[in-house]
Scaffold this motif. Structure first.
Motif, mmCIF file in Angstrom:
data_model
loop_
_atom_site.group_PDB
_atom_site.id
_atom_site.type_symbol
_atom_site.label_atom_id
_atom_site.label_comp_id
_atom_site.label_asym_id
_atom_site.label_seq_id
_atom_site.Cartn_x
_atom_site.Cartn_y
_atom_site.Cartn_z
ATOM 1 N N GLU A 126 18.046 -58.825 27.709
ATOM 2 C CA GLU A 126 18.350 -57.380 27.690
ATOM 3 C C GLU A 126 17.774 -56.697 28.928
ATOM 4 O OE1 GLU A 126 20.086 -53.911 26.288
ATOM 5 O OE2 GLU A 126 20.341 -55.933 25.539
ATOM 6 N N VAL A 127 16.581 -57.107 29.356
ATOM 7 C CA VAL A 127 15.979 -56.546 30.576
ATOM 8 C C VAL A 127 16.903 -56.801 31.756
ATOM 9 C CG1 VAL A 127 14.073 -56.782 32.220
ATOM 10 C CG2 VAL A 127 13.592 -56.683 29.784
ATOM 11 N N LYS A 128 17.390 -58.016 31.866
ATOM 12 C CA LYS A 128 18.287 -58.386 32.969
ATOM 13 C C LYS A 128 19.568 -57.545 32.938
ATOM 14 C CE LYS A 128 20.735 -62.387 34.793
ATOM 15 N NZ LYS A 128 21.043 -63.817 34.599
ATOM 16 N N GLN A 129 20.154 -57.394 31.767
ATOM 17 C CA GLN A 129 21.394 -56.612 31.639
ATOM 18 C C GLN A 129 21.157 -55.137 31.971
ATOM 19 O OE1 GLN A 129 22.732 -57.365 27.656
ATOM 20 N NE2 GLN A 129 23.712 -59.300 28.192
ATOM 21 N N VAL B 204 9.240 -55.196 24.283
ATOM 22 C CA VAL B 204 9.440 -56.161 23.197
ATOM 23 C C VAL B 204 9.630 -57.576 23.721
ATOM 24 C CG1 VAL B 204 10.365 -54.454 21.601
ATOM 25 C CG2 VAL B 204 11.932 -55.788 22.991
ATOM 26 N N GLY B 205 9.798 -57.723 25.020
ATOM 27 C CA GLY B 205 9.913 -59.054 25.615
ATOM 28 C C GLY B 205 11.267 -59.696 25.435
ATOM 29 N N PHE C 53 15.759 -49.867 28.935
ATOM 30 C CA PHE C 53 15.174 -50.875 29.827
ATOM 31 C C PHE C 53 13.697 -51.085 29.514
ATOM 32 C CE2 PHE C 53 12.976 -51.740 33.902
ATOM 33 C CZ PHE C 53 13.504 -52.999 34.167
ATOM 34 N N TYR C 54 12.946 -49.993 29.406
ATOM 35 C CA TYR C 54 11.510 -50.100 29.128
ATOM 36 C C TYR C 54 11.239 -50.709 27.756
ATOM 37 C CZ TYR C 54 10.729 -47.131 33.207
ATOM 38 O OH TYR C 54 10.701 -46.616 34.466
#
Length: 62
Positions: free
Chosen positions: A51-54, A46-47, A40-41
């Motif tokens: 992927e952050v949402k998932q 990397v922006g 997650f981090y």
């Protein structure tokens, strides 16, 4: 009879075995969350918003 609580498990090794098993379960769960949080981090750094949402959704489901 006293008001003090005492263990109902007569064998001293059995509470130790329970404590060891609980610590082992906790250690395994922490390592699972640790790996998920690292992903997650990394996605945040990397922006990669998808992927952050998932990863965030997966962490909330746990």
């Amino acid at each position: 009879m006293s008001n003090e609580l005492s263990s109902v498990i007569p064998n001293r090794e059995i509470p130790n075995i329970y404590a060891e098993q609980i610590l082992l379960i906790f250690k395994n769960q922490v390592s699972i969350y640790d790996a998920a949080l690292e992903t997650f981090y990394t996605s945040l750094v990397v922006g990669n918003p998808q992927e952050v949402k998932q990863q965030f959704a997966a962490l909330l489901r746990r």
